[in-house]
Design an enzyme around this catalytic site. Structure first.
Site, PDB file in Angstrom:
ATOM      1  N   ASP A  95     -24.609  16.413 -26.636  1.00  0.00           N
ATOM      2  CA  ASP A  95     -24.494  17.352 -27.768  1.00  0.00           C
ATOM      3  C   ASP A  95     -23.422  18.322 -27.568  1.00  0.00           C
ATOM      4  O   ASP A  95     -23.225  19.241 -28.553  1.00  0.00           O
ATOM      5  CB  ASP A  95     -25.752  18.224 -27.643  1.00  0.00           C
ATOM      6  CG  ASP A  95     -27.151  17.404 -28.527  1.00  0.00           C
ATOM      7  OD1 ASP A  95     -26.605  16.370 -29.001  1.00  0.00           O
ATOM      8  OD2 ASP A  95     -28.241  17.783 -28.511  1.00  0.00           O
ATOM      9  N   ASP A 114      -2.670   8.736  -0.440  1.00  0.00           N
ATOM     10  CA  ASP A 114      -2.850   7.527   0.059  1.00  0.00           C
ATOM     11  C   ASP A 114      -4.747   7.097   0.005  1.00  0.00           C
ATOM     12  O   ASP A 114      -5.128   6.053  -0.191  1.00  0.00           O
ATOM     13  CB  ASP A 114      -2.878   8.210   1.609  1.00  0.00           C
ATOM     14  CG  ASP A 114      -3.282   6.872   2.463  1.00  0.00           C
ATOM     15  OD1 ASP A 114      -3.250   5.681   2.427  1.00  0.00           O
ATOM     16  OD2 ASP A 114      -3.750   7.448   3.790  1.00  0.00           O
ATOM     17  N   HIS A 132       4.312   6.367   5.435  1.00  0.00           N
ATOM     18  CA  HIS A 132       3.334   7.273   5.772  1.00  0.00           C
ATOM     19  C   HIS A 132       2.463   6.551   6.907  1.00  0.00           C
ATOM     20  O   HIS A 132       1.640   7.120   7.721  1.00  0.00           O
ATOM     21  CB  HIS A 132       2.247   7.901   4.881  1.00  0.00           C
ATOM     22  CG  HIS A 132       1.537   6.944   4.225  1.00  0.00           C
ATOM     23  ND1 HIS A 132       1.538   6.002   3.126  1.00  0.00           N
ATOM     24  CD2 HIS A 132       0.133   6.690   4.747  1.00  0.00           C
ATOM     25  CE1 HIS A 132       0.400   5.390   2.948  1.00  0.00           C
ATOM     26  NE2 HIS A 132      -0.301   5.565   3.820  1.00  0.00           N
ATOM     27  N   HIS A 155       0.955  -1.211  -0.029  1.00  0.00           N
ATOM     28  CA  HIS A 155       0.015  -0.143  -0.010  1.00  0.00           C
ATOM     29  C   HIS A 155       0.881   1.178  -0.025  1.00  0.00           C
ATOM     30  O   HIS A 155       0.680   2.024  -0.918  1.00  0.00           O
ATOM     31  CB  HIS A 155      -1.078  -0.140   1.298  1.00  0.00           C
ATOM     32  CG  HIS A 155      -1.535   1.158   1.582  1.00  0.00           C
ATOM     33  ND1 HIS A 155      -2.297   1.783   0.510  1.00  0.00           N
ATOM     34  CD2 HIS A 155      -1.541   2.033   2.544  1.00  0.00           C
ATOM     35  CE1 HIS A 155      -2.784   3.114   1.340  1.00  0.00           C
ATOM     36  NE2 HIS A 155      -1.930   3.225   2.357  1.00  0.00           N
ATOM     37  N   GLU A 164       1.454   5.213  12.800  1.00  0.00           N
ATOM     38  CA  GLU A 164       0.208   5.059  13.299  1.00  0.00           C
ATOM     39  C   GLU A 164       0.040   3.434  13.395  1.00  0.00           C
ATOM     40  O   GLU A 164      -0.727   3.024  14.531  1.00  0.00           O
ATOM     41  CB  GLU A 164      -0.675   5.453  12.014  1.00  0.00           C
ATOM     42  CG  GLU A 164      -2.207   5.212  12.123  1.00  0.00           C
ATOM     43  CD  GLU A 164      -3.156   6.174  13.319  1.00  0.00           C
ATOM     44  OE1 GLU A 164      -2.102   7.106  13.525  1.00  0.00           O
ATOM     45  OE2 GLU A 164      -4.146   6.026  13.694  1.00  0.00           O
ATOM     46  N   ASP A 165       0.636   2.624  12.527  1.00  0.00           N
ATOM     47  CA  ASP A 165       0.141   1.011  12.718  1.00  0.00           C
ATOM     48  C   ASP A 165       1.370   0.193  13.194  1.00  0.00           C
ATOM     49  O   ASP A 165       1.278  -1.022  13.486  1.00  0.00           O
ATOM     50  CB  ASP A 165       0.024   0.662  11.158  1.00  0.00           C
ATOM     51  CG  ASP A 165      -1.374   1.326  10.671  1.00  0.00           C
ATOM     52  OD1 ASP A 165      -2.102   1.728  11.572  1.00  0.00           O
ATOM     53  OD2 ASP A 165      -1.432   1.190   9.259  1.00  0.00           O
TER      54      ASP A 165
HETATM   55 MN    MN Z   1      -2.295   4.475   4.075  1.00  0.00          MN
END
Ligand code: MN
Length: 722
Positions: A273, A153, A86, A62, A90-91
């Site tokens: 048109d 993202d 990125h 990703h 967060e993860d």
């Molecule tokens: Mn992401």
């Protein structure tokens, strides 16, 4: 999955993507920059190892794909590196610090910024406040590349939406249409705007999408010949005029067709048109010449010509637009622009970060966009300080606003400079009126704290809490101000009525009469003669000191022969004193001259309109007035007064370095807070200071003074009172 395990490393999907990314980057980045990006890939793959996406592929695919989207836009190495990383903050358990160590602060800041937006994203989901979320995005991103990465993202998430359950799909699609599409539009990033809106439209309304898609395919087949013919005619005419110009037939994207049908109530056949062409020229001058050529070839539709070259759109977009009446009465929409304008139209603000290789310096010149964008870019370039840059952006976009969160994630919009109290009233008047304290981002703060973008504000209310007149000094919203005033007025009235009742009661008590036993008739009589509309108004006026109780009692409530029986020569009533609780501070005030505190012997005075003013018994102002004034009152502090009361002390201290700090820390260690420090006189050896701080009562003050007196530096100390 077992297949995957026996696949060789090189044929893993992420390896494929990484190679693809590297080959795109090689076309415009230096070798060491490409290496840095690849290093980020290995770093990210390590951090995300073991994580898989819903599709089953390794998670790192990703961020790699996001990086690829940005590489195709030719963004700089830092943005690409940040794109790969990125999601790690967060993860995974990678910290901002370690990113900074490996890839530098710029990349770390970018990744951190994207993470914050991701949090914002999920937090504000409950509330459909798209406009506010968009503005917050802009306000919170200190570097616009953060938003560019975030948009890429979202593009990849939309491309891979297929595997999601359908309700989740729709929610993400709606969010995309409400937040990301307008955001891309605001930043002039048309490529991204169009891709996002197409994908979201398809996910949100699969049936409508299919119908329009089919219709467009059909029409395309039928129109092919006509479109080609017109294109050839245009080309020939431009060639004859010696204009170097590329001609493209343009197709409207499905979402914009759908929007037109909905907004303008136009049928599909009417839309078909209209034929659309784009001319790309070398110089702006050529654009105007090409326009002239087109207007002589086909008749222009009056009122449809727009010069966005001279007057660019707010997001920097530049082009000439016109509509012509073509063969068979077909309408031809023309866009005429230079290559630079075209790039700007597709990438918008991202064009600023397009990598400018040393070899082709000419490829990117700053085509004047509009002043807004140009100014911002100038500042970004010259200051090299993204903070200043984003501040300017904020000022430009929404000069007067601050966006903060409730604990549940709802967004509250406030004017700049708004405080915690403003926030509380914005949530609800009842919350404002009961505000006791507040946490901003989990930390307790003073109520006058000014709020900043993105903070979460948690107002703590108390049953006993009520608005403080001092709040009027710092609130900025009209709502808070009006609510506080209204409350205080009502409160003052209630307090005054209660005090009036107590005063009257006390006065009657001195004559052995209870207020309850005074006949209605007498009360009404007094009220009527004195022209009060209600008993409450009457009592309020007593409480406010506009009517002196002993005069009233003499005049209305006693038999003639008892007058003065229980009074001293001054006309004061004897009997028990009036107890001051310290809570009725709306109608009882402490005199500024002597500032009595609980425990001090006190005396009260009626101050018409304001109620009772309390002085120290031995205040110099009092002894003077005592002889002339009959309005004084026997008062006494109640036994359990609560609150903080300010007092002033006079200090002679040794004039040494650190003296003031020692005094201040001693005072606050004793549980007092300092309100002001005034250094009146300073010689080489002695400093004369006046310090005002709060105490609970006389005992508390005595303790503070004892502590101060013990300090080596204190020569002399006394409480200030007249
Ligand atoms: Mn992401």
């Amino acid at each position: 999955m077992t297949d995957l395990a026996i696949q060789s490393e090189a044929s893993l999907p992420q390896e494929k993507l990484a190679r693809q990314l590297a080959s795109v980057l090689q076309t415009y980045l230096r070798k060491n920059q490409v290496e840095k990006v690849l290093k980020a890939y290995h770093f990210g793959a390590q951090a995300h190892s073991g994580q898989v996406r819903l599709s089953g592929e390794a998670y790192i695919c990703h961020p790699l794909s996001v990086a690829l989207i940005l590489a195709e836009m030719r963004l700089d190495a830092n943005a690409i590196t940040a794109a790969i990383l990125h999601d790690v903050i967060e993860d995974t358990d990678v910290s901002k610090g370690s990113i900074s160590g490996e890839f530098g602060e710029v990349v770390a800041d970018l990744v951190d910024g994207v993470s914050k937006l991701t949090q914002l994203d999920s937090r504000s989901r409950a509330e459909a406040q798209a406009e506010n979320v968009r503005k917050m995005f802009l306000a919170m991103a200190r570097d616009l590349r953060v938003i560019i990465v975030k948009l890429a993202d979202r593009v990849h998430n939309m491309r891979t939406l297929g595997v999601m359950p359908s309700d989740k799909k729709r929610r993400i699609a709606r969010e995309t249409l409400e937040i990301y599409v307008p955001l891309a539009n605001r930043l002039g990033m048309n490529n991204i705007r169009i891709e996002l809106s197409e994908l979201a439209f398809q996910a949100m309304y699969p049936l409508r999408h299919r119908v329009i898609d089919k219709a467009v395919r059909n029409a395309r087949g039928q129109r092919k010949e006509v479109v080609g013919k017109i294109e050839a005619t245009i080309k020939k005419r431009l060639d004859d005029s010696n204009l170097k110009c590329e001609v493209f037939g343009r197709e409207k994207n499905l979402y914009s067709i759908y929007q037109k049908m909905v907004d303008k109530n136009i049928s599909l056949s009417e839309i078909f048109d209209v034929y659309a062409y784009r001319l790309v020229v070398e110089k702006p001058d050529d654009g105007y010449r090409a326009l002239g050529v087109m207007h002589s070839l086909y008749k222009p539709v009056p009122g449809r010509f727009k010069d966005y070259i001279a007057l660019p759109k707010e997001n920097g977009y530049q082009s000439l637009h016109t509509v012509l009446v073509g063969p068979y009465g077909l309408f031809l929409e023309m866009q005429i622009r230079t290559r630079e304008m075209h790039r700007m139209a597709e990438s918008g603000i991202a064009a600023h970060w397009l990598y400018k290789g040393d070899t082709n310096k000419k490829s990117y010149s700053h085509e004047p966009t509009n002043e807004w964008l140009r100014d911002l870019l100038e500042i970004q370039k010259s200051a090299g300080n993204s903070l200043e840059f984003i501040d300017n952006l904020k000022v430009n976009l929404f000069p007067q606003q601050v966006y903060v969160f409730t604990p549940k994630g709802a967004i509250v919009k406030l004017p700049r400079g708004a405080t915690v109290v403003d926030f509380a009233y914005a949530v609800h008047t009842d919350v404002g009126n009961a505000t006791a304290s507040a946490r901003v981002d989990m930390v307790l703060v003073p109520l006058q704290t000014r709020l900043e973008n993105g903070q979460t504000v948690d107002v703590i209310t108390g049953e006993w809490a009520r608005p403080n007149p001092l709040w009027l000094n710092f609130v900025v919203t009209v709502k808070a101000r009006a609510a506080i005033r209204t409350y205080l007025q009502n409160f003052k009235k209630k307090e005054a009525i209660a005090l009036g009742r107590r005063l009257l009661d006390k006065e009657l008590d001195a004559h052995g009469v209870r207020l309850e036993s005074v006949s209605e008739e007498r009360l009404e009589n007094a009220q009527k003669i004195l022209k009060y509309a209600s008993l409450d108004d009457f009592l309020e006026d007593i409480g406010l000191g506009n009517r002196l109780p002993f005069l009233l009692v003499n005049r209305f409530f006693l038999e003639k022969n008892t007058v003065g029986s229980n009074h001293d020569e001054m006309g004061r009533s004897s009997g028990s004193p009036l107890f001051i609780k310290g809570t009725e501070d709306m109608v009882t005030t402490r005199a500024k001259c002597c500032r009595p505190i609980p425990g001090d012997p006190i005396i009260g005075f009626f101050n018409p309109g304001k109620g009772i003013v309390i002085h120290l018994d031995d205040c110099k102002n009092v002894t003077k007035r005592l002889r002339h004034d009959k309005g004084w009152l026997d008062v006494q502090w109640d036994y359990d007064v609560e609150g903080d009361f300010s007092v002033e002390i006079r200090l002679e201290v040794k004039n040494k370095r650190g003296t003031l700090a020692t005094l201040a820390s001693t005072i606050s260690m004793m549980g007092s807070s300092i309100e002001s420090v005034d250094i009146r006189d300073q010689s080489d050896e002695i400093s004369l200071d006046f310090i005002t701080f709060t105490v609970r009562n006389r005992v508390h003050l005595a303790n503070v003074m004892r502590k101060l007196r013990k300090l080596q530096i204190v020569v002399k100390i006394s409480r200030v009172k007249l």
